[in-house]
Design a protein around this motif. Structure first.
Motif, mmCIF file in Angstrom:
data_model
loop_
_atom_site.group_PDB
_atom_site.id
_atom_site.type_symbol
_atom_site.label_atom_id
_atom_site.label_comp_id
_atom_site.label_asym_id
_atom_site.label_seq_id
_atom_site.Cartn_x
_atom_site.Cartn_y
_atom_site.Cartn_z
ATOM 1 N N TYR A 106 0.846 -1.080 -0.120
ATOM 2 C CA TYR A 106 -0.028 0.089 -0.036
ATOM 3 C C TYR A 106 0.904 1.287 -0.050
ATOM 4 O O TYR A 106 1.768 1.263 0.738
ATOM 5 N N PHE A 107 0.461 2.277 -0.871
ATOM 6 C CA PHE A 107 1.333 3.332 -1.144
ATOM 7 C C PHE A 107 0.907 4.722 -0.256
ATOM 8 O O PHE A 107 -0.465 4.627 -0.112
ATOM 9 N N GLY A 108 1.830 5.226 0.170
ATOM 10 C CA GLY A 108 1.521 6.631 0.764
ATOM 11 C C GLY A 108 1.285 7.615 -0.386
ATOM 12 O O GLY A 108 1.562 7.280 -1.482
ATOM 13 N N GLN B 39 -1.869 5.974 -11.418
ATOM 14 C CA GLN B 39 -1.401 7.041 -10.723
ATOM 15 C C GLN B 39 -2.265 8.414 -11.269
ATOM 16 O O GLN B 39 -1.603 8.816 -12.353
ATOM 17 N N PRO B 40 -3.386 8.966 -10.663
ATOM 18 C CA PRO B 40 -3.903 10.054 -11.278
ATOM 19 C C PRO B 40 -3.026 11.413 -10.876
ATOM 20 O O PRO B 40 -1.924 11.340 -10.492
ATOM 21 N N GLN B 44 -1.094 9.743 -5.936
ATOM 22 C CA GLN B 44 -1.300 8.670 -5.274
ATOM 23 C C GLN B 44 -1.290 7.455 -6.077
ATOM 24 O O GLN B 44 -2.112 7.230 -7.147
ATOM 25 N N MET B 45 -0.506 6.559 -5.754
ATOM 26 C CA MET B 45 -0.575 5.162 -6.193
ATOM 27 C C MET B 45 -1.940 4.251 -5.756
ATOM 28 O O MET B 45 -1.846 4.045 -4.627
ATOM 29 N N ILE B 46 -2.646 3.823 -6.928
ATOM 30 C CA ILE B 46 -3.937 3.280 -6.605
ATOM 31 C C ILE B 46 -3.637 1.636 -7.190
ATOM 32 O O ILE B 46 -3.347 1.845 -8.745
ATOM 33 N N LEU B 47 -4.013 0.609 -6.589
ATOM 34 C CA LEU B 47 -3.772 -0.502 -7.153
ATOM 35 C C LEU B 47 -5.042 -0.978 -7.839
ATOM 36 O O LEU B 47 -6.271 -0.585 -7.545
ATOM 37 N N VAL B 48 -4.827 -1.319 -9.236
ATOM 38 C CA VAL B 48 -6.040 -1.584 -10.021
ATOM 39 C C VAL B 48 -6.441 -3.035 -10.117
ATOM 40 O O VAL B 48 -7.689 -3.495 -9.869
ATOM 41 N N ALA B 88 -5.138 8.898 -16.379
ATOM 42 C CA ALA B 88 -4.105 8.643 -15.420
ATOM 43 C C ALA B 88 -2.847 7.973 -16.026
ATOM 44 O O ALA B 88 -3.109 7.576 -17.239
ATOM 45 N N MET B 89 -1.957 7.920 -15.308
ATOM 46 C CA MET B 89 -0.634 7.024 -15.835
ATOM 47 C C MET B 89 -0.711 5.780 -15.228
ATOM 48 O O MET B 89 -1.342 5.451 -14.050
ATOM 49 N N TYR B 90 -0.566 4.633 -15.956
ATOM 50 C CA TYR B 90 -0.735 3.537 -15.727
ATOM 51 C C TYR B 90 0.641 2.548 -15.579
ATOM 52 O O TYR B 90 1.323 2.649 -16.732
ATOM 53 N N PHE B 91 0.739 2.050 -14.604
ATOM 54 C CA PHE B 91 2.111 1.126 -14.289
ATOM 55 C C PHE B 91 1.684 -0.144 -13.923
ATOM 56 O O PHE B 91 1.317 -0.564 -13.318
ATOM 57 N N CYS B 92 2.727 -0.704 -15.084
ATOM 58 C CA CYS B 92 2.679 -2.540 -15.041
ATOM 59 C C CYS B 92 3.627 -2.663 -13.870
ATOM 60 O O CYS B 92 4.921 -1.915 -14.015
ATOM 61 N N ALA B 93 3.477 -3.724 -13.266
ATOM 62 C CA ALA B 93 4.557 -4.127 -12.105
ATOM 63 C C ALA B 93 4.803 -5.511 -11.628
ATOM 64 O O ALA B 93 3.634 -6.088 -11.603
ATOM 65 N N TYR B 94 5.934 -5.748 -11.460
ATOM 66 C CA TYR B 94 6.223 -7.129 -10.882
ATOM 67 C C TYR B 94 6.898 -7.240 -9.596
ATOM 68 O O TYR B 94 7.554 -6.365 -9.211
#
Lengths: 116, 113
Positions: A106-108, B39-40, B44-48, B88-94
């Motif tokens: 979870y991100f701040g 990331q809007p 704030q980074m939001i898990l999709v 928003a900006m969308y980031f793929c992550a591992y």
């Protein structure tokens, strides 16, 4: 979902001063927290892993004497940018892993640092 | 070392239409997690959505779904019925075995009214 806060949300400081950023997990205990740095229009880069009660683990290329990390409790990690310079200006984001939901961090909300 | 590649720096889609964001990754691990984060402008980074590699079924969260092709190491995100708030900006992550998250460079999604 779990809540992670950061303080301050933005800070402006003079070159040569030190700045401390706090990251708190509000409704869970986080044995591990992570610190990221994000330059404008770029991705997040992991700086270090903060472990409660032990030394942080820094990624390659990150100066540990420049970016001091302290994880003194299960809900608080701090990042101190020492002797800040304009090139340290960036967006710093922390995340925390909820041990009960191991695969999710979870991100701040992030801290914007501007060094004049 | 693991890498995540997003080859589309920017994309645009008409409101209410469907858009697919691409992501490929490289790893030698057999068990791992993949994520899409949003990331809007607030940053704030939001898990999709998240996908467990050992699960063959593609993850779905309301209008968001993934096409996970493990053999091809591909993990695309489909957004159906696009809304203005999806911009928003969308980031793929591992997520690595030691819990580190590696992000792709991101895809900026524009929603056209």
């Amino acid at each position: 979902g779990a809540v992670v806060s950061q303080h301050p949300s933005w800070v402006i400081c003079k070159s040569g001063t030190s700045v401390k950023i706090e990251c708190r997990s509000l409704d869970f205990q986080a044995t591990t927290m992570f610190w990221y740095r994000q330059f404008p229009k770029q991705s997040l880069m992991l700086m270090a892993t903060s472990n409660e009660g032990s030394k942080a683990t820094y990624e390659q290329g990150v100066e540990k004497d420049k970016f001091l990390i302290n994880h003194a409790s299960l809900t608080l990690s701090t990042l101190t940018v020492t002797s800040a310079h304009p090139e340290d200006s960036s967006f710093y984001i922390c995340s925390a892993r909820d041990p009960g939901i191991r695969e999710t961090q979870y991100f701040g909300p992030g801290t914007r640092l501007l060094v004049l | 070392a693991q890498t995540v590649t997003q080859s589309q720096p920017e994309m645009s889609v008409q409101e209410a239409e469907t858009v697919t964001l691409s992501c490929t990754y490289d790893t030698s691990e057999s068990d791992y997690y993949l994520f899409w984060y949003k990331q809007p402008p607030s940053r704030q980074m939001i898990l999709v959505i998240r996908q467990e590699a050992y699960k063959q079924q593609n993850a779905t969260e309301n209008r968001f779904s993934v096409n996970f092709q493990k053999a091809a190491k591909s993990f695309s995100l489909k957004i159906s019925d696009s809304q203005l708030g999806d911009a928003a900006m969308y980031f793929c992550a591992y997520r690595t075995r030691d819990d580190k998250i590696i992000f792709g460079k991101g895809t900026r999604l524009h929603i056209l009214p």
